[in-house]
Scaffold this motif. Structure first.
Motif, PDB file in Angstrom:
ATOM      1  N   ASP A 183       0.820  -1.235   0.006  1.00  0.00           N
ATOM      2  CA  ASP A 183       0.154  -0.100   0.033  1.00  0.00           C
ATOM      3  C   ASP A 183       0.768   1.306  -0.058  1.00  0.00           C
ATOM      4  OD1 ASP A 183       1.069   0.502   2.602  1.00  0.00           O
ATOM      5  OD2 ASP A 183      -1.030   0.327   3.393  1.00  0.00           O
ATOM      6  N   PRO A 184       0.073   2.266  -0.394  1.00  0.00           N
ATOM      7  CA  PRO A 184       1.004   3.622  -0.218  1.00  0.00           C
ATOM      8  C   PRO A 184       1.954   3.862   0.761  1.00  0.00           C
ATOM      9  CG  PRO A 184      -1.161   4.050  -1.249  1.00  0.00           C
ATOM     10  CD  PRO A 184      -1.133   2.825  -0.597  1.00  0.00           C
ATOM     11  N   SER A 185       1.761   3.375   2.048  1.00  0.00           N
ATOM     12  CA  SER A 185       2.449   3.761   3.035  1.00  0.00           C
ATOM     13  C   SER A 185       3.644   2.757   3.521  1.00  0.00           C
ATOM     14  CB  SER A 185       1.454   4.031   4.494  1.00  0.00           C
ATOM     15  OG  SER A 185       1.005   2.559   4.767  1.00  0.00           O
ATOM     16  N   GLY A 186       3.613   1.566   2.719  1.00  0.00           N
ATOM     17  CA  GLY A 186       4.252   0.432   2.858  1.00  0.00           C
ATOM     18  C   GLY A 186       4.084  -0.333   4.192  1.00  0.00           C
ATOM     19  N   THR A 187       2.909  -0.274   4.620  1.00  0.00           N
ATOM     20  CA  THR A 187       2.501  -0.895   5.697  1.00  0.00           C
ATOM     21  C   THR A 187       1.706  -2.220   5.468  1.00  0.00           C
ATOM     22  OG1 THR A 187       1.963   1.139   6.837  1.00  0.00           O
ATOM     23  CG2 THR A 187       0.811  -0.844   7.969  1.00  0.00           C
ATOM     24  N   LEU A 192      -8.558   4.373   2.015  1.00  0.00           N
ATOM     25  CA  LEU A 192      -7.610   3.560   0.981  1.00  0.00           C
ATOM     26  C   LEU A 192      -8.533   2.217   0.767  1.00  0.00           C
ATOM     27  CD1 LEU A 192      -4.728   2.286  -0.088  1.00  0.00           C
ATOM     28  CD2 LEU A 192      -4.586   1.254   2.409  1.00  0.00           C
ATOM     29  N   VAL A 193      -8.409   1.592  -0.496  1.00  0.00           N
ATOM     30  CA  VAL A 193      -9.243   0.644  -0.850  1.00  0.00           C
ATOM     31  C   VAL A 193      -8.144  -0.330  -1.916  1.00  0.00           C
ATOM     32  CG1 VAL A 193     -11.527   1.336  -0.779  1.00  0.00           C
ATOM     33  CG2 VAL A 193     -10.386   1.547  -2.967  1.00  0.00           C
ATOM     34  N   THR A 212      -4.544   6.401  -2.419  1.00  0.00           N
ATOM     35  CA  THR A 212      -5.199   7.322  -1.251  1.00  0.00           C
ATOM     36  C   THR A 212      -4.781   6.709   0.021  1.00  0.00           C
ATOM     37  OG1 THR A 212      -7.191   5.659  -1.478  1.00  0.00           O
ATOM     38  CG2 THR A 212      -7.408   7.547  -2.865  1.00  0.00           C
ATOM     39  N   GLY A 213      -4.953   7.678   1.001  1.00  0.00           N
ATOM     40  CA  GLY A 213      -4.747   7.286   2.497  1.00  0.00           C
ATOM     41  C   GLY A 213      -3.533   7.529   2.649  1.00  0.00           C
ATOM     42  N   PRO A 214      -2.846   7.329   3.794  1.00  0.00           N
ATOM     43  CA  PRO A 214      -1.575   7.559   4.390  1.00  0.00           C
ATOM     44  C   PRO A 214      -0.294   7.370   3.354  1.00  0.00           C
ATOM     45  CG  PRO A 214      -2.761   6.751   6.224  1.00  0.00           C
ATOM     46  CD  PRO A 214      -3.593   6.479   4.791  1.00  0.00           C
ATOM     47  N   GLY A 215       0.501   8.088   3.203  1.00  0.00           N
ATOM     48  CA  GLY A 215       1.734   7.890   2.259  1.00  0.00           C
ATOM     49  C   GLY A 215       1.048   8.110   0.651  1.00  0.00           C
ATOM     50  N   SER A 216       0.160   8.636   0.450  1.00  0.00           N
ATOM     51  CA  SER A 216      -0.180   8.901  -0.854  1.00  0.00           C
ATOM     52  C   SER A 216      -0.486  10.385  -0.946  1.00  0.00           C
ATOM     53  CB  SER A 216      -1.622   8.003  -1.317  1.00  0.00           C
ATOM     54  OG  SER A 216      -2.655   8.937  -0.791  1.00  0.00           O
ATOM     55  N   LYS A 217      -0.667  10.848  -2.531  1.00  0.00           N
ATOM     56  CA  LYS A 217      -0.991  12.241  -2.722  1.00  0.00           C
ATOM     57  C   LYS A 217      -2.644  12.517  -2.296  1.00  0.00           C
ATOM     58  CE  LYS A 217       2.290  12.363  -6.476  1.00  0.00           C
ATOM     59  NZ  LYS A 217       2.444  12.698  -7.908  1.00  0.00           N
ATOM     60  N   ASN A 218      -3.299  11.552  -1.984  1.00  0.00           N
ATOM     61  CA  ASN A 218      -4.505  11.707  -1.564  1.00  0.00           C
ATOM     62  C   ASN A 218      -4.976  11.388   0.012  1.00  0.00           C
ATOM     63  OD1 ASN A 218      -5.794  12.725  -4.280  1.00  0.00           O
ATOM     64  ND2 ASN A 218      -4.663  10.461  -4.551  1.00  0.00           N
TER      65      ASN A 218
END
Length: 508
Positions: free
Chosen positions: A352-356, A407-408, A396-402
């Motif tokens: 995911d965008p945050s690497g979590t 996040l989905v 979307t969500g943490p770590g993204s530009k939105n």
């Protein structure tokens, strides 16, 4: 051994003694049709194995002249002929058929069963499979009643020039440059004009990036490609096991030679310093992009590596047909984490965008979510009814530009559906079920509000992520292998099995 015997079966068989012009198919032609069928069905590593053992990649058959689904088409016609043959008696009279046609019985057995059934008055035909008739198979609809805006051919820009199937495409993150990779041993970089798309739009001739192996022969399929973060370099991976780095102007700047088999996945890290590759040789490699040298090779998998994905600037995950997922870090000799739980080949992985959270999808019909802080999967997503080919996170969500948007996760399956998942609860939010054939690719728009999907039903669909509705659709002239959005979210490209790339304007 069975595959080798099949690959070299004698090539000629007369249709009948009275037919002086016996039709035939050579073993090379039959092998090529099987090879194409495996590719079109998404069995890339099976296609590679069969291609090597049958030596089909060394044949001079022009795949561009063979329409998609040709093997199935020939089998369908053969079934029709076999079904017709059993309805005619030896003396030419009509033979009533009461038994359902079956591929598992010979024509003589079928005739005998029909004759016996016709003699037994009041007999009742048994139930069973019906013939697969090409004319009875419903074509995928080009319309979705009352729901989606239909895009006519006149509003789509079609890019022609490839001479074989186009497997992969990707937009530059900084310009309206579209890269495409094909089975014709080339990648092409197209400069797509700004503004609305259309059949009358003039597109400049593309940059053609020729892929040759060390012996100067064509290396066959370009299997994967990826732009770096600022659009100054394009990396391509090929069936010859070599990765290549090209400038945005089409100059070959590095050839990366270390893998001993086709490269199935190739990714730049966020800074553009390193390139990550995964190969059928069971390994993953981190390359220094500036020098073309190997920084580290990781050999934990016992079977072909199917996908790789960066977690951050120097750690990544890899998945394989061995059902395992490894998380590794540059400079460390052992893996950081090993995720087990899939019961069949793992086709794709994505952080995911945050690497979590790490998402994975498999031939076991499931997708799973993993966390570095957990020994087992966090969620097991089990609602698909067939193999899941690919997955994508929304930007979307943490770590993204939105960051303020939820996040989905989207999963695309051979069951012809796409599912939108809530990663927090593991619940399916929407089932997108307007496709009629396997879905090979999905891609989110840059704002995360829309999802594009491409299927072998020839349809490119645009969906609303919010409510799962189909808002726009286009039906092309071939099965779709890949879809991608440009950085602005105004255009979607799709690459087709009929050797073309189509670009559709999407301004919601």
């Amino acid at each position: 051994a069975e595959r080798r015997r099949f690959a070299h079966t004698p090539s000629r068989a007369p249709v009948g003694a009275s037919d002086r012009r016996s039709m035939s198919i050579s073993s090379d032609e039959l092998n090529f049709l099987v090879y194409r069928y495996l590719h079109e069905s998404g069995f890339r590593h099976s296609a590679f194995t069969f291609g090597c053992e049958s030596m089909v990649t060394k044949s001079n058959i022009n795949g561009g002249k063979i329409p998609p689904g040709q093997l199935v088409n020939i089998i369908q016609k053969g079934i029709m002929y076999a079904n017709l043959e059993r309805s005619v008696a030896e003396d030419g009279a009509d033979l009533p058929s009461t038994e359902p046609f079956s591929l598992l019985r010979s024509g003589a057995d079928s005739k005998a069963a029909d004759a016996g059934a016709s003699d037994a008055k009041g007999g009742r035909a048994g139930s069973g499979p019906t013939p697969m008739d090409a004319s009875d198979t419903p074509a995928a609809s080009s319309t979705v009643k009352g729901e989606a805006q239909q895009t006519p051919d006149e509003q789509v820009t079609t890019l022609t020039g490839h001479t074989s199937e186009v497997f992969i495409c990707a937009w530059s993150p900084t310009a309206l440059q579209l890269a495409s990779g094909s089975g014709d041993s080339t990648a092409r970089v197209w400069k797509v004009p700004d503004g609305p798309c259309g059949s009358q739009i003039q597109v400049p001739d593309p940059l053609v990036l020729h892929h040759f192996s060390k012996d100067k022969e064509k290396s066959k399929d370009v299997t994967t490609l990826d732009w770096n973060h600022d659009g100054t370099a394009l990396a391509t991976g090929s069936y010859d096991g070599q990765a290549r780095i090209w400038s945005a102007s089409g100059k070959l700047t590095q050839t990366l030679v270390k893998h001993n088999g086709p490269i199935f996945s190739l990714k730049w890290n966020s800074s553009g310093q390193y390139l990550l590759s995964g190969s059928v040789d069971k390994t993953a490699i981190i390359w220094d992009a500036a020098t073309g040298t190997v920084k580290q090779q990781f050999a934990f998998h016992k079977e072909p590596t199917l996908d790789v994905d960066w977690r951050d600037a120097d750690s990544f995950a890899s998945c394989s047909t061995d059902r395992m997922i490894y998380v590794c870090k540059l400079g460390q000799s052992n893996y950081l984490k090993c995720f087990t739980g899939h019961s069949d080949e793992v086709n794709a992985i994505k952080w995911d965008p945050s690497g979590t959270l790490l998402a994975s999808c498999s031939d076991d019909y499931t997708a799973k979510l993993w966390s570095m802080s957990s020994a087992s999967f966090v969620h097991n997503l089990r609602e698909h009814s067939k193999e899941i080919y690919t997955i994508k996170w929304s930007p979307t969500g943490p770590g993204s530009k939105n960051p303020s948007a939820n996040l989905v996760l989207a999963s695309a399956s051979f069951d012809s559906t796409i599912r939108i998942w809530d990663p927090t609860t593991g619940q399916c939010r929407h089932v997108l079920d307007k496709h009629s054939d396997p879905v090979y690719s999905v891609a989110f728009s840059s704002n995360g509000q829309y999802l594009a999907s491409g299927s072998f039903d020839r349809c490119l669909h645009i969906w609303s992520v919010k409510d799962g509705s189909l808002v726009k659709t286009y039906r092309g002239q071939g099965g779709i292998f890949e879809v991608c959005w440009n950085a602005e979210g105004t255009k979607v490209a799709a690459c087709f099995s009929n050797n073309t790339v189509s670009v559709m304007d999407v301004r919601m």
